[in-house]
Write a protein that holds these residues in place. Structure first.
Motif, short mmCIF file in Angstrom:
data_model
loop_
_atom_site.label_atom_id
_atom_site.label_comp_id
_atom_site.label_asym_id
_atom_site.label_seq_id
_atom_site.Cartn_x
_atom_site.Cartn_y
_atom_site.Cartn_z
N MET A 79 0.79 -1.19 0.14
CA MET A 79 -0.17 -0.09 0.05
C MET A 79 0.97 1.21 0.00
N LEU A 80 2.14 1.17 0.73
CA LEU A 80 2.73 2.37 0.72
C LEU A 80 3.30 2.55 -0.53
N GLY A 81 3.79 1.68 -1.24
CA GLY A 81 4.64 1.83 -2.49
C GLY A 81 3.53 2.26 -3.43
N PHE A 82 2.05 1.71 -3.59
CA PHE A 82 1.50 2.13 -4.58
C PHE A 82 0.88 3.59 -4.27
N ALA A 83 0.54 3.87 -2.87
CA ALA A 83 0.37 5.27 -2.53
C ALA A 83 1.20 6.24 -2.79
N LEU A 84 2.36 5.95 -2.70
CA LEU A 84 3.24 7.06 -3.10
C LEU A 84 3.48 7.05 -4.64
N ALA A 85 3.40 6.23 -5.36
CA ALA A 85 3.42 5.85 -6.76
C ALA A 85 2.17 7.00 -7.35
N PHE A 86 1.05 6.74 -6.69
CA PHE A 86 -0.17 7.60 -7.14
C PHE A 86 0.03 8.78 -6.63
N HIS A 87 0.65 9.24 -5.45
CA HIS A 87 0.79 10.75 -5.07
C HIS A 87 1.70 11.44 -6.09
N VAL A 88 2.78 10.58 -6.64
CA VAL A 88 3.73 11.55 -7.30
C VAL A 88 2.97 11.40 -8.85
N ASN A 112 -9.17 3.36 0.53
CA ASN A 112 -10.49 3.30 0.17
C ASN A 112 -10.68 2.63 -1.08
N VAL A 113 -9.80 2.57 -2.09
CA VAL A 113 -9.81 1.76 -3.39
C VAL A 113 -9.84 0.26 -3.24
N MET A 114 -8.95 0.07 -2.10
CA MET A 114 -8.81 -1.59 -1.86
C MET A 114 -10.16 -1.92 -1.09
N LEU A 115 -10.81 -1.34 -0.36
CA LEU A 115 -12.07 -1.42 0.17
C LEU A 115 -13.21 -1.43 -0.71
N GLY A 116 -13.16 -0.76 -1.96
CA GLY A 116 -14.06 -0.46 -2.87
C GLY A 116 -14.95 0.66 -2.67
N LEU A 117 -14.52 1.47 -1.68
CA LEU A 117 -15.19 2.87 -1.30
C LEU A 117 -14.96 4.00 -2.44
N GLU A 118 -14.01 3.97 -2.97
CA GLU A 118 -13.48 5.19 -4.07
C GLU A 118 -13.97 4.80 -5.31
N THR A 138 -3.00 2.72 -15.68
CA THR A 138 -2.28 1.52 -15.70
C THR A 138 -1.72 1.04 -14.25
N THR A 139 -1.22 2.23 -13.38
CA THR A 139 -0.82 1.90 -12.20
C THR A 139 -2.00 1.34 -11.27
N TYR A 140 -3.28 1.88 -11.53
CA TYR A 140 -4.23 1.64 -10.81
C TYR A 140 -4.76 0.05 -10.86
N VAL A 141 -4.76 -0.32 -12.16
CA VAL A 141 -5.01 -1.66 -12.53
C VAL A 141 -4.03 -2.66 -11.90
N ALA A 142 -2.66 -2.36 -12.01
CA ALA A 142 -1.67 -3.08 -11.34
C ALA A 142 -1.97 -3.10 -9.93
N TYR A 143 -2.37 -2.17 -9.21
CA TYR A 143 -2.79 -2.07 -7.94
C TYR A 143 -3.46 -2.90 -7.23
#
Length: 156
Positions: A79-88, A112-118, A138-143
């Motif tokens: 989650m930290l890796g993808f969250a920081l990638a999304f933030h950048v 929230n994306v993991m839980l389906g809330l976003e 693409t990053t979202y699909v990988a996550y």
């Protein structure tokens, strides 16, 4: 051993809460919420006295201490890796940069994306951000795929 640790944590937070009782209402509420959570977890150790619940409490303690802790440790890094990638990547799109100011906002969005809330993450994109939006998707699909695999492994 686990009941001793939970008892010590519970009593420590209660004493800290009592120490903060006169200082500030916000600090007091935060500490009290942690103390109540630990207190209810500590209550499970008293359920061992009931014959029908004894084996369940041992299994629950075993699962919580060993399996869930390992899973959360591994998933925290994902989650930290993808969250920081999304933030950048969100800094390339002004609409998203305004919406997610800090990395913690983006981390919460990733949770929230993991839980389906976003559900409105990719709405209202302008076509002028085509390359950035495509890479974000693409990053979202990988996550989503990686988190799904990790969550399925938790069930197994």
């Amino acid at each position: 051993m686990a009941s001793h640790i939970s008892g010590i944590l519970f009593s420590t937070t209660v004493f800290i809460w009592f120490g903060f009782f006169e200082l500030a209402a916000h600090s007091q509420a935060y500490i009290l919420s942690v103390a109540l959570l630990l207190g209810w977890m500590f209550t499970i150790s008293f359920a061992k006295g009931f014959e029908t619940v004894h084996s369940f409490s041992i299994i629950l303690k075993h699962i919580f201490i060993r399996d869930i802790t390992r899973f959360l440790f591994i998933y925290l890094f994902v989650m930290l890796g993808f969250a920081l990638a999304f933030h950048v990547l969100f800094q390339l799109v002004p609409l998203l940069a305004d919406r997610y100011h800090s990395p913690w906002d983006t981390f919460f969005m990733t949770l929230n994306v993991m839980l389906g809330l976003e559900d409105s993450l990719f709405e209202d994109f302008e076509s002028s951000y085509g390359t950035a939006v495509a890479f974000i998707k693409t990053t979202y699909v990988a996550y989503v795929l990686l988190s799904g695999i990790i969550l399925f492994n938790l069930l197994i």
